[in-house]
Design a protein around this motif. Sequence first.
Motif, PDB file in Angstrom:
ATOM      1  N   MET A 132       0.834  -1.168   0.000  1.00  0.00           N
ATOM      2  CA  MET A 132       0.000   0.000   0.000  1.00  0.00           C
ATOM      3  C   MET A 132       0.887   1.243   0.000  1.00  0.00           C
ATOM      4  O   MET A 132       1.738   1.395   0.860  1.00  0.00           O
ATOM      5  CB  MET A 132      -0.869  -0.017   1.248  1.00  0.00           C
ATOM      6  CG  MET A 132      -2.068   0.817   1.170  1.00  0.00           C
ATOM      7  SD  MET A 132      -3.169   0.146   2.454  1.00  0.00           S
ATOM      8  CE  MET A 132      -4.384   1.348   2.452  1.00  0.00           C
ATOM      9  N   ALA A 133       0.730   2.080  -0.954  1.00  0.00           N
ATOM     10  CA  ALA A 133       1.580   3.260  -1.110  1.00  0.00           C
ATOM     11  C   ALA A 133       1.119   4.416  -0.233  1.00  0.00           C
ATOM     12  O   ALA A 133      -0.005   4.443   0.249  1.00  0.00           O
ATOM     13  CB  ALA A 133       1.562   3.703  -2.564  1.00  0.00           C
ATOM     14  N   TYR A 134       2.023   5.349  -0.054  1.00  0.00           N
ATOM     15  CA  TYR A 134       1.682   6.587   0.639  1.00  0.00           C
ATOM     16  C   TYR A 134       1.125   7.580  -0.368  1.00  0.00           C
ATOM     17  O   TYR A 134       1.358   7.458  -1.576  1.00  0.00           O
ATOM     18  CB  TYR A 134       2.935   7.186   1.290  1.00  0.00           C
ATOM     19  CG  TYR A 134       3.218   6.615   2.656  1.00  0.00           C
ATOM     20  CD1 TYR A 134       3.025   7.369   3.791  1.00  0.00           C
ATOM     21  CD2 TYR A 134       3.678   5.312   2.809  1.00  0.00           C
ATOM     22  CE1 TYR A 134       3.276   6.854   5.060  1.00  0.00           C
ATOM     23  CE2 TYR A 134       3.932   4.788   4.062  1.00  0.00           C
ATOM     24  CZ  TYR A 134       3.725   5.565   5.182  1.00  0.00           C
ATOM     25  OH  TYR A 134       3.960   5.051   6.420  1.00  0.00           O
ATOM     26  N   LYS A 135       0.390   8.570   0.123  1.00  0.00           N
ATOM     27  CA  LYS A 135      -0.066   9.682  -0.707  1.00  0.00           C
ATOM     28  C   LYS A 135       0.182  10.952   0.086  1.00  0.00           C
ATOM     29  O   LYS A 135       0.339  10.912   1.307  1.00  0.00           O
ATOM     30  CB  LYS A 135      -1.534   9.553  -1.080  1.00  0.00           C
ATOM     31  CG  LYS A 135      -2.499   9.753   0.061  1.00  0.00           C
ATOM     32  CD  LYS A 135      -3.930   9.730  -0.415  1.00  0.00           C
ATOM     33  CE  LYS A 135      -4.869  10.032   0.753  1.00  0.00           C
ATOM     34  NZ  LYS A 135      -6.248  10.123   0.330  1.00  0.00           N
ATOM     35  N   ILE A 136       0.229  12.071  -0.599  1.00  0.00           N
ATOM     36  CA  ILE A 136       0.469  13.345   0.062  1.00  0.00           C
ATOM     37  C   ILE A 136      -0.828  14.140   0.072  1.00  0.00           C
ATOM     38  O   ILE A 136      -1.450  14.359  -0.969  1.00  0.00           O
ATOM     39  CB  ILE A 136       1.608  14.118  -0.625  1.00  0.00           C
ATOM     40  CG1 ILE A 136       2.904  13.317  -0.508  1.00  0.00           C
ATOM     41  CG2 ILE A 136       1.763  15.505   0.004  1.00  0.00           C
ATOM     42  CD1 ILE A 136       4.115  13.944  -1.140  1.00  0.00           C
ATOM     43  N   ALA A 141       2.505   5.912  -6.873  1.00  0.00           N
ATOM     44  CA  ALA A 141       2.102   4.714  -6.127  1.00  0.00           C
ATOM     45  C   ALA A 141       2.767   3.440  -6.655  1.00  0.00           C
ATOM     46  O   ALA A 141       3.004   2.501  -5.894  1.00  0.00           O
ATOM     47  CB  ALA A 141       0.592   4.562  -6.155  1.00  0.00           C
ATOM     48  N   ASP A 142       3.083   3.408  -7.936  1.00  0.00           N
ATOM     49  CA  ASP A 142       3.715   2.218  -8.508  1.00  0.00           C
ATOM     50  C   ASP A 142       5.179   2.092  -8.100  1.00  0.00           C
ATOM     51  O   ASP A 142       5.736   0.996  -8.121  1.00  0.00           O
ATOM     52  CB  ASP A 142       3.614   2.243 -10.034  1.00  0.00           C
ATOM     53  CG  ASP A 142       2.187   2.067 -10.517  1.00  0.00           C
ATOM     54  OD1 ASP A 142       1.386   1.428  -9.814  1.00  0.00           O
ATOM     55  OD2 ASP A 142       1.870   2.583 -11.606  1.00  0.00           O
ATOM     56  N   THR A 143       5.803   3.200  -7.744  1.00  0.00           N
ATOM     57  CA  THR A 143       7.213   3.196  -7.349  1.00  0.00           C
ATOM     58  C   THR A 143       7.387   3.138  -5.845  1.00  0.00           C
ATOM     59  O   THR A 143       8.356   2.574  -5.342  1.00  0.00           O
ATOM     60  CB  THR A 143       7.915   4.454  -7.906  1.00  0.00           C
ATOM     61  OG1 THR A 143       7.708   4.521  -9.317  1.00  0.00           O
ATOM     62  CG2 THR A 143       9.405   4.433  -7.643  1.00  0.00           C
ATOM     63  N   CYS A 144       6.443   3.686  -5.097  1.00  0.00           N
ATOM     64  CA  CYS A 144       6.511   3.740  -3.633  1.00  0.00           C
ATOM     65  C   CYS A 144       6.635   2.338  -3.039  1.00  0.00           C
ATOM     66  O   CYS A 144       5.915   1.425  -3.425  1.00  0.00           O
ATOM     67  CB  CYS A 144       5.254   4.433  -3.087  1.00  0.00           C
ATOM     68  SG  CYS A 144       5.173   4.530  -1.280  1.00  0.00           S
ATOM     69  N   ILE A 145       7.579   2.194  -2.097  1.00  0.00           N
ATOM     70  CA  ILE A 145       7.782   0.893  -1.444  1.00  0.00           C
ATOM     71  C   ILE A 145       7.200   0.879  -0.021  1.00  0.00           C
ATOM     72  O   ILE A 145       7.488  -0.033   0.753  1.00  0.00           O
ATOM     73  CB  ILE A 145       9.271   0.500  -1.421  1.00  0.00           C
ATOM     74  CG1 ILE A 145      10.112   1.560  -0.698  1.00  0.00           C
ATOM     75  CG2 ILE A 145       9.780   0.252  -2.843  1.00  0.00           C
ATOM     76  CD1 ILE A 145      11.563   1.149  -0.437  1.00  0.00           C
ATOM     77  N   ASP A 146       6.424   1.890   0.317  1.00  0.00           N
ATOM     78  CA  ASP A 146       5.711   1.945   1.599  1.00  0.00           C
ATOM     79  C   ASP A 146       6.652   1.908   2.802  1.00  0.00           C
ATOM     80  O   ASP A 146       6.345   1.295   3.813  1.00  0.00           O
ATOM     81  CB  ASP A 146       4.701   0.798   1.665  1.00  0.00           C
ATOM     82  CG  ASP A 146       3.627   1.010   2.723  1.00  0.00           C
ATOM     83  OD1 ASP A 146       3.312   2.175   3.016  1.00  0.00           O
ATOM     84  OD2 ASP A 146       3.125   0.014   3.268  1.00  0.00           O
ATOM     85  N   PRO A 186       2.379  13.289   4.177  1.00  0.00           N
ATOM     86  CA  PRO A 186       2.320  11.931   3.624  1.00  0.00           C
ATOM     87  C   PRO A 186       1.567  10.992   4.565  1.00  0.00           C
ATOM     88  O   PRO A 186       1.850  10.947   5.761  1.00  0.00           O
ATOM     89  CB  PRO A 186       3.788  11.499   3.522  1.00  0.00           C
ATOM     90  CG  PRO A 186       4.575  12.765   3.623  1.00  0.00           C
ATOM     91  CD  PRO A 186       3.753  13.677   4.484  1.00  0.00           C
ATOM     92  N   VAL A 187       0.594  10.279   4.020  1.00  0.00           N
ATOM     93  CA  VAL A 187      -0.174   9.325   4.804  1.00  0.00           C
ATOM     94  C   VAL A 187      -0.305   8.021   4.030  1.00  0.00           C
ATOM     95  O   VAL A 187      -0.300   8.006   2.804  1.00  0.00           O
ATOM     96  CB  VAL A 187      -1.597   9.856   5.150  1.00  0.00           C
ATOM     97  CG1 VAL A 187      -1.488  11.071   6.052  1.00  0.00           C
ATOM     98  CG2 VAL A 187      -2.376  10.192   3.921  1.00  0.00           C
ATOM     99  N   ALA A 188      -0.413   6.924   4.750  1.00  0.00           N
ATOM    100  CA  ALA A 188      -0.605   5.627   4.113  1.00  0.00           C
ATOM    101  C   ALA A 188      -2.016   5.561   3.542  1.00  0.00           C
ATOM    102  O   ALA A 188      -2.973   5.957   4.195  1.00  0.00           O
ATOM    103  CB  ALA A 188      -0.381   4.510   5.121  1.00  0.00           C
ATOM    104  N   GLU A 189      -2.112   5.075   2.323  1.00  0.00           N
ATOM    105  CA  GLU A 189      -3.429   4.953   1.683  1.00  0.00           C
ATOM    106  C   GLU A 189      -4.133   3.715   2.159  1.00  0.00           C
ATOM    107  O   GLU A 189      -3.601   2.711   2.429  1.00  0.00           O
ATOM    108  CB  GLU A 189      -3.277   4.896   0.170  1.00  0.00           C
ATOM    109  CG  GLU A 189      -3.176   6.261  -0.442  1.00  0.00           C
ATOM    110  CD  GLU A 189      -3.287   6.188  -1.968  1.00  0.00           C
ATOM    111  OE1 GLU A 189      -2.415   5.569  -2.589  1.00  0.00           O
ATOM    112  OE2 GLU A 189      -4.244   6.726  -2.495  1.00  0.00           O
TER     113      GLU A 189
END
Length: 56
Positions: A1-5, A35-40, A53-56
């Motif tokens: 699950m990626a982060y978002k800003i 989101a495709d590159t983010c490694i959480d 930044p928050v976890a989606e």
Amino acid sequence: MAYKITDACISCGACEAECPVNAISAGDDKYVIDADTCIDCGACAGVCPVDAPVAE
């Protein structure tokens, strides 16, 4: 699950500098996370002064 800003972003760039996989870039009015590159890993959340930044 990626982060978002969130809209709380003040465009300081701290998150971009901290991201180990270069998933963060400057958007039109705030930074954005690919989101495709983010490694959480949460590194961005750890350095953000406004907790944008928050976890989606």
